[in-house]
Design a protein around this motif. Structure first.
Motif, mmCIF file in Angstrom:
data_model
loop_
_atom_site.group_PDB
_atom_site.id
_atom_site.type_symbol
_atom_site.label_atom_id
_atom_site.label_comp_id
_atom_site.label_asym_id
_atom_site.label_seq_id
_atom_site.Cartn_x
_atom_site.Cartn_y
_atom_site.Cartn_z
ATOM 1 N N LYS A 180 16.469 -23.113 -17.853
ATOM 2 C CA LYS A 180 15.665 -24.315 -17.701
ATOM 3 C C LYS A 180 16.509 -25.367 -17.004
ATOM 4 N N SER A 181 15.994 -25.898 -15.935
ATOM 5 C CA SER A 181 16.647 -27.033 -15.277
ATOM 6 C C SER A 181 15.636 -27.620 -14.311
ATOM 7 N N CYS A 182 16.059 -28.606 -13.538
ATOM 8 C CA CYS A 182 15.111 -29.279 -12.643
ATOM 9 C C CYS A 182 14.540 -28.278 -11.657
ATOM 10 N N MET A 183 13.212 -28.327 -11.478
ATOM 11 C CA MET A 183 12.538 -27.381 -10.593
ATOM 12 C C MET A 183 12.536 -27.867 -9.143
ATOM 13 N N HIS A 184 12.926 -29.099 -8.910
ATOM 14 C CA HIS A 184 12.893 -29.676 -7.565
ATOM 15 C C HIS A 184 11.548 -29.418 -6.896
ATOM 16 N N CYS A 185 10.517 -29.992 -7.520
ATOM 17 C CA CYS A 185 9.148 -29.824 -7.048
ATOM 18 C C CYS A 185 9.022 -30.259 -5.593
ATOM 19 N N VAL A 186 8.087 -29.610 -4.898
ATOM 20 C CA VAL A 186 7.795 -30.031 -3.532
ATOM 21 C C VAL A 186 7.079 -31.388 -3.567
ATOM 22 N N ASP A 187 6.248 -31.572 -4.582
ATOM 23 C CA ASP A 187 5.507 -32.828 -4.723
ATOM 24 C C ASP A 187 5.785 -33.378 -6.129
ATOM 25 N N PRO A 188 6.974 -33.943 -6.315
ATOM 26 C CA PRO A 188 7.421 -34.245 -7.682
ATOM 27 C C PRO A 188 6.729 -35.462 -8.299
ATOM 28 N N SER A 189 6.344 -35.310 -9.548
ATOM 29 C CA SER A 189 5.755 -36.421 -10.286
ATOM 30 C C SER A 189 6.759 -37.551 -10.469
ATOM 31 N N CYS A 190 8.015 -37.180 -10.779
ATOM 32 C CA CYS A 190 9.013 -38.207 -11.101
ATOM 33 C C CYS A 190 9.226 -39.164 -9.939
ATOM 34 N N VAL A 191 9.175 -38.617 -8.709
ATOM 35 C CA VAL A 191 9.357 -39.466 -7.532
ATOM 36 C C VAL A 191 8.118 -40.333 -7.331
ATOM 37 N N SER A 192 6.961 -39.721 -7.568
ATOM 38 C CA SER A 192 5.700 -40.447 -7.375
ATOM 39 C C SER A 192 5.569 -41.622 -8.332
ATOM 40 N N VAL A 193 6.087 -41.453 -9.558
ATOM 41 C CA VAL A 193 5.841 -42.497 -10.560
ATOM 42 C C VAL A 193 6.915 -43.572 -10.604
ATOM 43 N N CYS A 194 8.072 -43.317 -10.013
ATOM 44 C CA CYS A 194 9.172 -44.277 -10.136
ATOM 45 C C CYS A 194 8.795 -45.586 -9.454
ATOM 46 N N PRO A 195 8.788 -46.699 -10.199
ATOM 47 C CA PRO A 195 8.334 -47.952 -9.599
ATOM 48 C C PRO A 195 9.321 -48.547 -8.593
ATOM 49 N N VAL A 196 10.571 -48.114 -8.655
ATOM 50 C CA VAL A 196 11.580 -48.776 -7.809
ATOM 51 C C VAL A 196 12.318 -47.804 -6.887
ATOM 52 N N SER A 197 11.787 -46.635 -6.641
ATOM 53 C CA SER A 197 12.435 -45.675 -5.739
ATOM 54 C C SER A 197 13.829 -45.265 -6.193
ATOM 55 N N ALA A 198 14.060 -45.238 -7.499
ATOM 56 C CA ALA A 198 15.346 -44.746 -7.985
ATOM 57 C C ALA A 198 15.362 -43.223 -7.937
ATOM 58 N N MET A 199 14.194 -42.630 -8.083
ATOM 59 C CA MET A 199 14.058 -41.174 -8.011
ATOM 60 C C MET A 199 13.533 -40.873 -6.614
ATOM 61 N N THR A 200 14.243 -40.041 -5.878
ATOM 62 C CA THR A 200 13.860 -39.807 -4.485
ATOM 63 C C THR A 200 13.872 -38.323 -4.168
#
Lengths: 327, 394, 373
Positions: A117-137
């Motif tokens: 189990k580890s980060c899947m590095h999604c092609v269309d990641p939720s974490c990047v989409s939801v980050c309000p300040v572009s900390a997740m890219t």
């Protein structure tokens, strides 16, 4: 001036229309929702083959060393690094599926299997989409999902939204960061490969461009169970090989379609829902959420229109106030 | 407009009472615990974990708290947008409660943010991430807190006798009133949209693409309900007569009933369209919570369908309370009960976490009492109903 | 045997074996420990060894390198060659024998005649079966004929080393001489095998001593290996196991991990699929690390048929061990549920709120008439 009935109705109609617009545009039309994001042609990724994994946890230890992570102690004697799951101190973990007598590897019944189990590095990641300040890219070239603590405000929306439960927040410090696998991008910048793939003794975790990974997956799919095959280690094309009989794979490569695809793919001999990987649809959750959001707020046109109506209505009402006779 | 507001005056009386002292103590405990959180981190005070990264503080203090604080929003819609001047007496108390609700909600977000010192990044164009629902919510809430205080400013300016400033403000106030309707419409619906991206992690009884609509409708209805609630609570707590406000409260109840009928139709229609109706009875504890929630939503529909009950303070009170509980439970369910990030995770707020939330509520009550006693918030009703009616229809 | 006089026993042992009584008893204890025998067995062993009659042993050599004998001779503590030669009557051993040619063969025949049905046959080396077994002959007899002849009247047959156990190195594909182990060549199932290249001398000695003491061979597994020596995976007793569990591997010979003593799995160590007690009893009594993995070389699986001499040394082992419990499960309980205090607070607040709400409702109901329209 008195407000006659006609004006009153006009005012009511204006404000009402504005509100109605707000309410109506709240209902998303699926046609306007954006499609899943496309993978970069230069994307890199990892392939984890559960049937090759011997459970040695070299990847867990290698990851900790490469990322400077402390031991995650969960036993009373506190002697061993014993992560229960990925966490702020553990970016990847090897978990054990065991059923019944657990005698046979890669077998669903009375068998056992390892799973990473580890980060899947999604092609269309939720974490990047939801980050309000572009900390997740998401890197436009490599597709690596990275994190910048200097920007992060610590809202933990990424933690809550990830369909795989990957980003992990620290809770035991006043200066918490989000922790997750970033595919050893600091090592890749030095021309190295991710530590988990580097140290894996059996090639169960292997690194490469996603095009090569896709080819390798197809090669393994075509293998006959029990026949000797050559497996590469570290990275595809490394020439560091070993030979062993192929295992019986389930007809499912996890990450090919899930939530629009991931750059970390998994193969296994046991169905993935047994290994803790949820059955997920192809449409990414990010695209659905952004679809709604952009339907409502694209170019701020709808809010501007609504605001116009509201200002007009409020102005009317305050005129009435202005001329209130009471002073 | 200026003169109109002079019909309000402070209730007066001593601030020190059993209620205020208890509230003060509870608020002080919360302050101590929040200081502890600042020094040792969230984990030292809360039970938050990576399976439940959002806990009581986000769900109660922000999501539910701001919905409770929708009174100002709902009354502004009625009074200024739909131009129903008759509701004017109810605006100021509602606005005040909204000011506190939102301001304290905003403050508690800061304590919940892990890296709060970076919070200003939301306002930096280079960092802004417009795909994020959170970004929109944050921006709207920040702006709305400002707008609320501007809306409430006439009260303060009157109290401090800055009448020239007040005159100037009055001329542009309609813009803020318009914003004061737009902004909550945006973020109250977006609080629902926040959950859409969580996909399968939210149970199918709650997860739907029309979450924003459901959140918005329930928020506005909660706004009306809180106005009814506050008026009747004031009647008990401050021994005010609500005789003059009863007709308006009754009409609000009728609005609440209609909105709730629409809400329930939309909610069940959505469940039917998604084929999730079966889950109502087969989801264990989630089914129970869902049914309690629906029962609470349906109670005001039943109660407020009867004109005689709409004229009864007791039934108005019960109906409003049920609806507020329903709206709160809906949010609690959607954010926490329905949320499951993966098997094995559990969360229940810790005692310290609960004490902080209780402290914040106590602070809200305390400040509200101070304000209504010291500032011209409540309508005085020195005019007769006939005069009042004349004033409005003139 | 020795209970009539301790002094007599002492003198007896010291004169016969040239070791102190203390060292002798230590040896007996070591034997008992090697075989995992219960307390008191060392006394039985001492009694058996000090018998005047030494059992006759006939030791045959076939296709092999004599490494097994060499290893046995190099046991140091106590001086085993002395003990073995004095405990047993080694009546025939092609490489240790002073005699040669017909003289040696005559000695064998005499011993077989004299101890018919009582002697122990030890076989070292594989037996070629192809082409009538012509690829190894001693005194004009093929290995097969010789073994068959000696085995006929033996009380017990012990196959020492991998070659005698299943064919070992000479049987490596394509196996040009058709060599095989004693059990298969003779078609017998009662052959005790002590595989290893070389096998640990203690395991050979302990098996023979067991026979001397109890009159029977030790318990064996389905491959004829004594379970006291071959009952557990090397991997399970390996001193580098913690490195495996922690994922620390030598990736190449001489790399930093190799020099730090990390696990040799990735270099092809067969410990995870090989049953032997090497890491527990070590070799040659010279202290820690005196076994292949201890010196930095991966185990080649010499005690396992189809692994030793057959599977490439660099090829990865298939883990035979069942998964240990030290892995996190797919679902782990995490986070905190409701504590009693927290539940009490919630219940209290809810109760308070409902109570207050009811009370206000009641008050409002009462005031309905007085304050109403």
């Amino acid at each position: 001036m008195s407000v006659n009935r006609r004006d009153f109705i006009k005012g009511a109609a204006g404000g009402g229309a504005a509100l109605a617009t707000a309410a109506v545009v709240s209902v998303p039309s699926p046609a306007q929702a954006r499609p899943n994001l496309e993978m970069s042609p230069n994307a890199v990724g990892l392939l984890y083959d559960s049937t090759l994994c011997v459970g040695c946890k070299a990847c867990v230890a290698g990851c900790k060393e490469a990322n400077g992570l402390p031991a995650d102690v969960n036993t009373d004697d506190a002697l061993w690094d014993t992560p229960l799951d990925i966490g702020p101190k553990t970016y990847n973990v090897i978990k054990l599926y065991a059923d019944g007598t657990a005698d046979h590897k890669d077998q669903e019944k009375d068998g056992f299997a390892f799973i990473k189990k580890s980060c899947m590095h999604c092609v269309d990641p939720s974490c990047v989409s939801v980050c309000p300040v572009s900390a997740m890219t998401k890197d436009k070239q490599t597709g690596i999902v990275g994190y910048n603590a200097d920007i992060c405000i610590g809202c933990r929306y990424c933690v809550a939204s990830c369909p795989f439960g990957v980003p992990q927040s620290e809770f035991d410090t006043p200066t918490p960061k989000i922790r997750k696998c970033e595919m050893c991008r600091h090592r890749q910048a030095e021309g190295k490969i991710p530590a988990c793939a580097e140290v894996c003794p059996t090639g169960a975790t292997i690194f490469g461009p996603l095009t090569a990974i896709t080819e390798e997956i197809n090669r393994r799919r075509a293998m006959k169970a029990g026949e000797a095959n050559v497996f590469e280690r570290r990275t595809l094309g490394s020439g560091d090989t070993h030979e062993r009989p192929a295992a019986q794979y389930v007809n499912h490569v996890y990450g090919e379609t899930e939530v629009g695809g991931t750059q970390f793919r998994h193969m296994a001999g046991v169905p993935f829902d047994k290994l803790g990987y949820p059955n997920l649809r192809e449409k990414s959750f990010a695209s659905e959420s952004e679809g709604i959001q952009h339907t409502l707020y694209k170019g701020l046109i709808a809010p501007a229109l609504v605001l116009g109506g509201l200002v007009w209505a409020a102005k009317r009402a305050s005129h009435i106030d202005d001329e209130h006779p009471e002073e | 407009m200026a003169g109109f507001h002079n019909e309000h005056e402070p209730l007066g009386g001593s601030i020190l009472s059993k209620t205020t002292i208890i509230c003060g103590i509870l608020a002080f405990i919360a302050v101590v615990l929040l200081a502890k959180r600042m020094v040792l981190g969230l984990g030292a005070v809360t039970n938050l974990n990576n399976g439940y990264p959002w806990g009581l503080w986000i769900v109660y203090d922000v999501v539910i708290g701001t919905a409770f604080a929708c009174g100002g929003y709902a009354m502004a819609v009625l009074t200024y947008i739909l131009n129903k001047g008759e509701y004017h007496p109810l605006v100021r108390p509602a606005l005040l409660a909204s000011c506190f609700g939102y301001t304290l909600g905003g403050i508690s977000i800061v304590f919940d943010l892990g890296r709060w010192w970076n919070a200003w990044h939301i306002l930096v164009p280079g960092y802004m991430q417009t795909n994020s629902v959170m970004f929109e919510v944050a921006l709207c809430v920040m702006a709305y807190i400002l707008v609320l205080w501007v809306e409430f400013a006439p009260t303060l300016l009157t109290r401090f006798k800055l009448l020239h400033l007040r005159k100037k403000l009055d001329r542009v106030l309609f813009v803020f009133i318009a914003l004061g309707v737009l902004l909550p419409s945006m973020h109250q619906s977006s609080l629902g949209t926040l959950l859409v991206v969580m996909g399968y992690q939210i149970h199918e009884l709650w997860q739907t693409p029309i979450l924003p609509l459901l959140f918005l409708m329930s928020a506005i209805t909660m706004g009306f309900s809180i106005v009814v609630f506050e008026a009747l609570l004031g009647a008990g707590g401050f021994h005010r007569s609500v005789r003059h406000e009863m007709p308006q409260l009754g009409k609000l109840a009728a609005i609440i009933r209609t909105m709730m009928i629409v809400y329930l139709v939309v909610r069940f229609g959505d469940l039917a369209v998604r084929g999730a109706l079966g889950a109502i009875f087969t989801s264990g504890i989630k089914s129970v919570m869902f049914l309690i929630e629906i029962a609470l939503f349906a109670t005001p529909v039943v109660l407020f369908s009867s004109p005689s009950k709409r004229a009864s303070k007791k039934f108005l009170w019960i109906g409003a309370c049920c609806l507020l509980l329903a709206g709160a439970l809906y949010r609690l369910d959607a954010f926490l009960v329905a949320y499951q990030t993966g098997a094995g995770w559990s969360y229940f707020p810790s005692v310290q976490e609960l004490l902080v939330t209780i402290g914040i509520i106590a602070a809200e009550i305390l400040l509200y009492i101070v304000f209504v006693r010291k500032f011209p918030v409540f309508y005085t009703h020195k005019l007769t109903p006939a005069e009042l009616a004349a004033a409005h229809t003139k | 045997m020795y209970d009539d006089s301790a002094a007599k026993f002492e003198t007896d042992v010291e004169t016969r074996f040239g070791v102190s009584r203390r060292d002798f008893l230590k040896f007996c204890a070591a034997m008992a420990a090697t075989m995992g025998l219960p307390k008191g067995a060392d006394a039985q062993i001492a009694a058996a060894i000090t018998k005047k009659e030494r059992p006759s042993v006939i030791w045959l050599h076939h296709q092999e390198c004599t490494g097994c004998s060499e290893s046995l001779l190099r046991s140091e503590h106590p001086t085993l060659e002395k003990l073995i030669l004095d405990i047993i009557s080694l009546d025939y051993h092609e490489t240790l024998f002073a005699a040669a040619g017909h003289q040696a063969e005559a000695a064998r025949k005499a011993a077989m005649e004299k101890n018919k049905g009582k002697y122990i046959l030890v076989v070292e080396g594989a037996i070629p079966m192809k082409d009538g077994g012509i690829y190894c002959k001693i005194g004009g007899q093929t290995s097969y004929e010789l073994t068959k002849e000696v085995a006929a009247d033996a009380a017990a047959i012990v196959a020492v080393g991998s070659c005698a156990s299943w064919g070992g190195m000479p049987s490596t594909p394509p196996n040009p001489t058709g060599s095989t182990g004693v059990a298969e060549a003779l078609g017998r199932k009662d052959v005790v095998t002590i595989p290893g290249c070389p096998p640990n001398p203690y395991n050979i000695l302990a098996t023979i001593v067991h026979f001397l003491t109890f009159g029977a061979l030790p318990k064996v597994d389905e491959l004829g290996r004594p379970t006291f020596a071959y009952g557990r995976l090397i991997h399970d007793n390996c001193e580098r196991r913690s490195h495996f569990d922690a994922g620390r591997f030598a990736l190449e010979f001489g790399d930093p991990g190799h020099r730090k003593g990390y696990c040799l799995y990735k270099l092809g160590c067969k410990g995870p699929e090989t049953y032997a007690n090497c890491p527990s009893i070590l070799f040659n009594d010279v202290g820690t690390g005196s076994w292949p993995v201890g010196t930095g070389h991966p185990c080649i699986g010499c005690t396992e048929k189809h692994i030793g001499f057959e599977k490439p040394i660099h090829a990865l082992a298939t883990l035979k061990t069942n998964p240990p419990t030290s892995y996190p499960r797919i679902v782990e309980e995490q986070g905190a549920g409701a504590s009693l205090a927290a539940a009490a607070v919630v219940a209290g607040v809810a109760g308070l709120a409902i109570g207050a709400g009811m009370k206000i409702a009641g008050n409002l109901g009462k005031s309905e008439t007085t304050d109403g329209e």
